[in-house]
Design an enzyme around this catalytic site. Sequence first.
Site, PDB file in Angstrom:
ATOM      1  N   THR A   1      -7.373  -0.907   7.702  1.00 29.41           N
ATOM      2  CA  THR A   1      -6.760  -0.182   8.779  1.00 29.41           C
ATOM      3  C   THR A   1      -7.806   0.598   9.487  1.00 29.41           C
ATOM      4  O   THR A   1      -8.931   0.751   9.137  1.00 29.41           O
ATOM      5  CB  THR A   1      -6.103   1.124   7.837  1.00 29.41           C
ATOM      6  OG1 THR A   1      -5.857   2.051   8.517  1.00 29.41           O
ATOM      7  CG2 THR A   1      -7.018   1.507   6.813  1.00 29.41           C
TER       8      THR A   1
ATOM      9  N   GLU B   1      -7.785   3.624  10.078  1.00 29.30           N
ATOM     10  CA  GLU B   1      -8.158   4.875   9.401  1.00 29.30           C
ATOM     11  C   GLU B   1      -9.694   4.846   8.755  1.00 29.30           C
ATOM     12  O   GLU B   1     -10.206   5.871   8.491  1.00 29.30           O
ATOM     13  CB  GLU B   1      -7.294   5.373   8.460  1.00 29.30           C
ATOM     14  CG  GLU B   1      -6.028   5.646   9.162  1.00 29.30           C
ATOM     15  CD  GLU B   1      -5.950   6.817   9.670  1.00 29.30           C
ATOM     16  OE1 GLU B   1      -6.766   7.966   9.356  1.00 29.30           O
ATOM     17  OE2 GLU B   1      -5.049   7.095  10.723  1.00 29.30           O
TER      18      GLU B   1
ATOM     19  N   ALA C   1       0.751  -1.147  -0.073  1.00 29.52           N
ATOM     20  CA  ALA C   1       0.054   0.107   0.119  1.00 29.52           C
ATOM     21  C   ALA C   1       0.970   1.227  -0.005  1.00 29.52           C
ATOM     22  O   ALA C   1       2.171   1.106   0.357  1.00 29.52           O
ATOM     23  CB  ALA C   1      -0.830   0.160   1.253  1.00 29.52           C
TER      24      ALA C   1
ATOM     25  N   TYR D   1      -6.171   8.028   1.787  1.00 33.58           N
ATOM     26  CA  TYR D   1      -5.716   6.968   2.157  1.00 33.58           C
ATOM     27  C   TYR D   1      -6.804   5.946   2.737  1.00 33.58           C
ATOM     28  O   TYR D   1      -7.058   4.733   2.098  1.00 33.58           O
ATOM     29  CB  TYR D   1      -4.734   7.061   3.089  1.00 33.58           C
ATOM     30  CG  TYR D   1      -4.302   5.841   3.791  1.00 33.58           C
ATOM     31  CD1 TYR D   1      -3.630   4.747   3.156  1.00 33.58           C
ATOM     32  CD2 TYR D   1      -4.714   5.413   5.135  1.00 33.58           C
ATOM     33  CE1 TYR D   1      -3.383   3.513   3.860  1.00 33.58           C
ATOM     34  CE2 TYR D   1      -4.275   4.189   5.746  1.00 33.58           C
ATOM     35  CZ  TYR D   1      -3.644   3.239   5.242  1.00 33.58           C
ATOM     36  OH  TYR D   1      -3.263   2.148   5.800  1.00 33.58           O
TER      37      TYR D   1
ATOM     38  N   LYS E   1      -8.740   2.505   1.068  1.00 38.37           N
ATOM     39  CA  LYS E   1      -8.700   1.303   1.904  1.00 38.37           C
ATOM     40  C   LYS E   1     -10.139   0.805   2.068  1.00 38.37           C
ATOM     41  O   LYS E   1     -10.301  -0.329   2.113  1.00 38.37           O
ATOM     42  CB  LYS E   1      -8.049   1.532   3.370  1.00 38.37           C
ATOM     43  CG  LYS E   1      -6.422   1.616   3.217  1.00 38.37           C
ATOM     44  CD  LYS E   1      -5.958  -0.009   3.146  1.00 38.37           C
ATOM     45  CE  LYS E   1      -4.572   0.109   3.297  1.00 38.37           C
ATOM     46  NZ  LYS E   1      -4.099  -1.480   3.167  1.00 38.37           N
TER      47      LYS E   1
END
Length: 373
Positions: free
Chosen positions: A128, A130, A83, A152, A156
């Site tokens: 993730t 996030e 990634a 990001y 994801k």
Amino acid sequence: MSKTALITGVTGQDGSYLSEFLLAKGYEVHGIIRRSSVDYRERIAHLEGKPHFHLHYADMSDSMSLVKLVGKVQPDEIYNLAAQSHVQVSFDAPEFTADVDAVGVLRVLEAVRTNHLEKTCRIYQASTSELYGKVEEVPQSETTPFHPYSPYAVAKLYGYWIIKEYREAYNMFCCSGILFNHESERRGETFVTRKITLAAARIAHGKQDCLYLGNLDSLRDWGYAKDYVECMWLILQHEKPEDFVIATGIQHSVREFATLAFRHAGIELRWEGEGIEEVGVVKNLTPSSPQEREPGKGVKIGDIVVRVSPDFYRPTDVVNLLGDPSKAKRELGWNPQKTSFEQLVQLMVEHDMRKVTHEHYNLAEYLEKGIVK
């Protein structure tokens, strides 16, 4: 017969630890690397040449290279760790981030299907924390709604949902591990934890004057990467494909991380001021610190060694991540606190204290990376 695993992102922090873990389990391990004129394989250099460790050139943005490699290796398990994983960089390179972190996952899934391995190959996707972004509940579990807050995280999120779609549409054994922050002495030097431990070591040795950070109040659930790769493996050994939160369930601020890191480097900090005016001041030096051994070459009590810089604030910032690892503990038997937060920071600082002792300081490189200003 031993199993065969294919790891994307093998040169990264997680890829190197996972390679070691799988080799110890008797796996035949294949890793994907990208062609580059710069040597970036220091994390896996000690594995090269081992009889059961193999490297191949391919790229997450090149579907044909993935199709050919999956057909050649015929893996039993694929761990997609590749990634563009730096949140701040995703604001500067959103299209590249989407291509690798989102569409790249689709390319891996299609490579498996193209080679008719969907019934035999199990796939792990590195997701993730996030994804939770502007968090809607604390702590975050497998059922917490997602609210991505960066390019990001948005990329994801596509990877997470395409894994789920292929699991349901094609009955493939593919899973996402929703990893909260996991650090180690192999973490990249531009990530905040490693930036802190390296700066603490450099300041303790008189090679750097000050560390500049962004939001000191940001809260994270930090674990040890070496422990987390075990959970990745356990997810693929589970009897059915499911998604799992991988976290410690314990939260700390950036300020706490910095305080502990400097303490292990022999510098006790006192925090003064608020917001962007907040500073970390040297309160005391421990007798075992480098300054005591080499008077005059380190910092002095009263020196400001940490400052806040608006340059390191993100356009949108995630401030409160705390994972709930109950499902992984219950269903996988995984221990998320094998390595404590305090032990993690100590491991990282001790590594960087040794590194700083022997390193040749390249000011231009560190300025470019934002480690010093």
